[in-house]
Scaffold this active site. Structure first.
Site, short mmCIF file in Angstrom:
data_model
loop_
_atom_site.label_atom_id
_atom_site.label_comp_id
_atom_site.label_asym_id
_atom_site.label_seq_id
_atom_site.Cartn_x
_atom_site.Cartn_y
_atom_site.Cartn_z
N GLU A 82 70.08 94.27 83.79
CA GLU A 82 70.46 93.72 85.23
C GLU A 82 71.75 94.69 85.70
O GLU A 82 72.75 93.88 85.73
CB GLU A 82 70.64 92.25 84.67
CG GLU A 82 69.45 91.54 84.63
CD GLU A 82 69.75 89.99 84.17
OE1 GLU A 82 68.88 89.14 84.69
OE2 GLU A 82 70.84 89.80 83.71
N1 IFG Z 1 68.38 87.28 81.80
C1 IFG Z 1 69.39 88.09 81.33
C2 IFG Z 1 70.38 87.15 80.20
C3 IFG Z 1 70.22 85.76 80.52
C4 IFG Z 1 68.87 85.43 80.87
C5 IFG Z 1 68.79 83.82 80.77
C6 IFG Z 1 68.02 89.35 79.67
C7 IFG Z 1 67.79 90.65 79.06
C8 IFG Z 1 68.32 85.94 82.15
N2 IFG Z 1 69.01 89.25 80.65
O1 IFG Z 1 67.40 88.22 79.44
O2 IFG Z 1 71.64 87.60 80.10
O3 IFG Z 1 71.06 85.33 81.48
O4 IFG Z 1 67.31 83.50 80.68
#
Ligand code: IFG
Length: 514
Positions: A326
């Site tokens: 992200e």
């Molecule tokens: N995606 C984010 C996490 C977390 C997650 C919650 C990943 C690799 C959503 N990154 O999953 O930091 O916020 O479900």
């Protein structure tokens, strides 16, 4: 009116006078637990009908590997109340032997009327055999105080070994901080299902959780925050070493993650020099993602090297996880250059780089591991890359997803995941173009935006983590939801005895006492 009660009263007196007590107490017969109750399902089981071994006062536990031997003795003494002496040399009872060729983690468990023998090539195999043995004892063996018994174990032979080498659980200690005791209880729980890696998500926008001597404010300042302004905290080096030691004794390898170049607000708040404009943002207690980035210039490399050098020195396991997810606030070219450099730093430290699957958008170090967390079954760039893969598909393995719309905790961005959905997928054939030979294994992440206690952790992890554990350990030939749901049901009384606050999934035929 009293006359109406006379006959009843006299009956009671008569009963008391003749010593006639209530119906005789049925004998406490603990039928041995059948081999097909064990989670994860074992590779091969040959019960010997009518043969049982009973752990009793005279039982001795012997074996050269004092670690597993003494751990088993402590576990069994609590509920049985037996002395269960340990010895390095053969004696009557339970033998833990390092002999034969059973692979890195495999074992053979033999139960006869005369005793129990677990054979393995390494301590890891003895540990895994002991987890199976625990499940072959009545659920009351998990009690913290003395139980009546008896303690029969079904006779026969189990020969067992894992399908995948990497069977992981991730705990996000950044969104919310959890003390060492909570992490250790989680290690107890995951290792009892032969999970052998604990990935600790140690840094994020909401908090930095590991002391770094060369950059002290990361923890002392960056560790103050948490989601919703909840209490922060961080692990001193001694805390982290205690967690690692506790994990090693239970065949669990700790995989520390420093998430970069995104998810870094806590670090930027601690050190303005990590930002491009030299101005620190305030500590962050929300739950948005994708808005922060390290300034990917040369001086930041010193920060990365200092942090990873200190972390590598505390981490006996082979992996350092550098995040990489992200990164909407990092230019793609900067991201590629940053992740390339960070992987080289990990390799220079003698460790193997691990990262979320976006890392395939950067040059990959040989041996680098990509952790897939997508919601689809295809990822062309990952399929085309050389990366080894750990599978954490968000719609199957993300333990922070709600079970159903009634679940109070968790999120639904990847859908809801009931027990059957966590179980019904094949890690060996999940991603198009990624052959089973590239799959190191599976991991179940628990993100903690909405999770604040061990009870929350247990409610989201059980019964779905044992499903992921079975996918990582058991042969695909044993994969069968009806059979697994019955195996899960057999865990219910054990979790109840452990005081483990699990989700009573309506899909599972939980027995009384669950
Ligand atoms: N995606 C984010 C996490 C977390 C997650 C919650 C990943 C690799 C959503 N990154 O999953 O930091 O916020 O479900």
């Amino acid at each position: 009116m009293i006359h109406r009660w006379l006959p009843l009263v006299s009956l009671v007196f008569l009963a008391l006078a003749t010593g006639a007590s209530a119906a005789p107490r049925p004998p406490v017969v603990s039928k041995p637990v059948p081999y097909d109750s064990v989670v994860p399902a074992v590779a091969s089981a040959v019960p010997a009908p009518g043969v049982t071994y009973e752990i009793a006062a005279a039982t001795t536990i012997y074996g050269a590997d004092a670690g597993v031997r003494d751990l088993l003795a402590r576990q069994l003494r609590r509920a049985t109340g037996f002395t269960l002496p340990v010895a390095p040399t053969p004696a009557a009872g339970i033998a833990l032997l390092l002999s034969g060729s059973f692979g890195d983690e495999g074992y053979q468990l033999d139960v006869t009327a005369g005793g129990i023998t677990i054979r393995a090539s390494a301590a890891a195999g003895l540990f895994n055999g002991v987890q199976t043995l625990r499940q072959l004892l009545p659920p009351s063996i998990e009690a913290s105080g003395r139980q009546p018994g008896p303690w029969p174990v079904q006779g026969g032979r189990i020969t067992d070994h894992p399908r995948f080498a990497y069977r992981g659980a991730m705990l996000d200690v950044a969104r919310h901080f959890f003390p060492v005791a909570v992490v250790e209880r989680y290690i107890d729980e995951i290792s009892s299902y032969k999970i052998n890696h604990l990935h600790l998500h140690l840094s994020d926008d909401q908090g930095w959780r590991i002391a770094v001597e060369s950059w002290p404010r990361l923890a002392t300042f960056g560790g103050r925050s948490a989601v919703d302004g909840d209490p922060g905290g961080y692990y001193t080096k001694a805390d982290y070493q205690a967690v690692v030691a506790y994990a090693v004794a239970r065949n669990v390898t700790v995989v520390p993650e420093i998430d970069m170049p995104g998810h870094v607000t806590a670090a930027l708040a601690a050190y303005p020099e990590l930002t491009c404009d030299g101005r620190s943002p305030p500590l962050y207690t929300g739950t948005e993602v994708g808005f922060s980035s390290l300034c990917t210039r040369a001086s930041t490399e010193t920060f990365v090297r200092d942090v990873l050098t200190e972390l590598a020195a505390l981490t006996p396991g082979p992996y350092l996880h550098i995040g990489g997810d992200e990164t909407e606030s990092t230019k793609p070219a900067d991201y590629a250059a940053f992740m390339d450099r960070a992987q080289r730093i990990v390799a220079d430290l003698g460790k193997t780089p691990m990262a979320w699957h976006e890392v395939v958008n950067a040059p990959l170090q040989p041996g680098a591991v990509a952790q897939y967390w997508g919601t689809t079954r295809e990822h062309p760039a990952l399929a085309a890359s050389t990366a080894k893969v750990i599978l954490s598909p968000a719609g199957r393995a993300y333990l922070d997803m709600k079970y159903d719309s009634g679940t109070g905790l968790g999120a639904t961005w990847a859908g809801t995941i009931e027990a059957d959905a966590a179980y019904d997928w094949n890690p060996g054939r999940y991603l198009d173009g990624v052959d089973e030979s590239r799959v190191l294994g599976v991991e179940a992440p628990l993100w903690t935006e909405t999770i604040t206690t061990i009870g929350d952790i247990e409610h989201m992890a059980f019964p779905r983590l044992p499903a992921i554990a079975e996918l990582g350990w058991s042969p695909w030939s044993t994969h069968d939801w009806p059979a697994f749901s019955r195996r899960l049901a057999a865990q219910g009384p054990r979790w109840h005895t452990l005081g483990l606050d699990y989700h009573q999934s309506p899909q599972v035929p939980w027995p009384p006492g669950s």
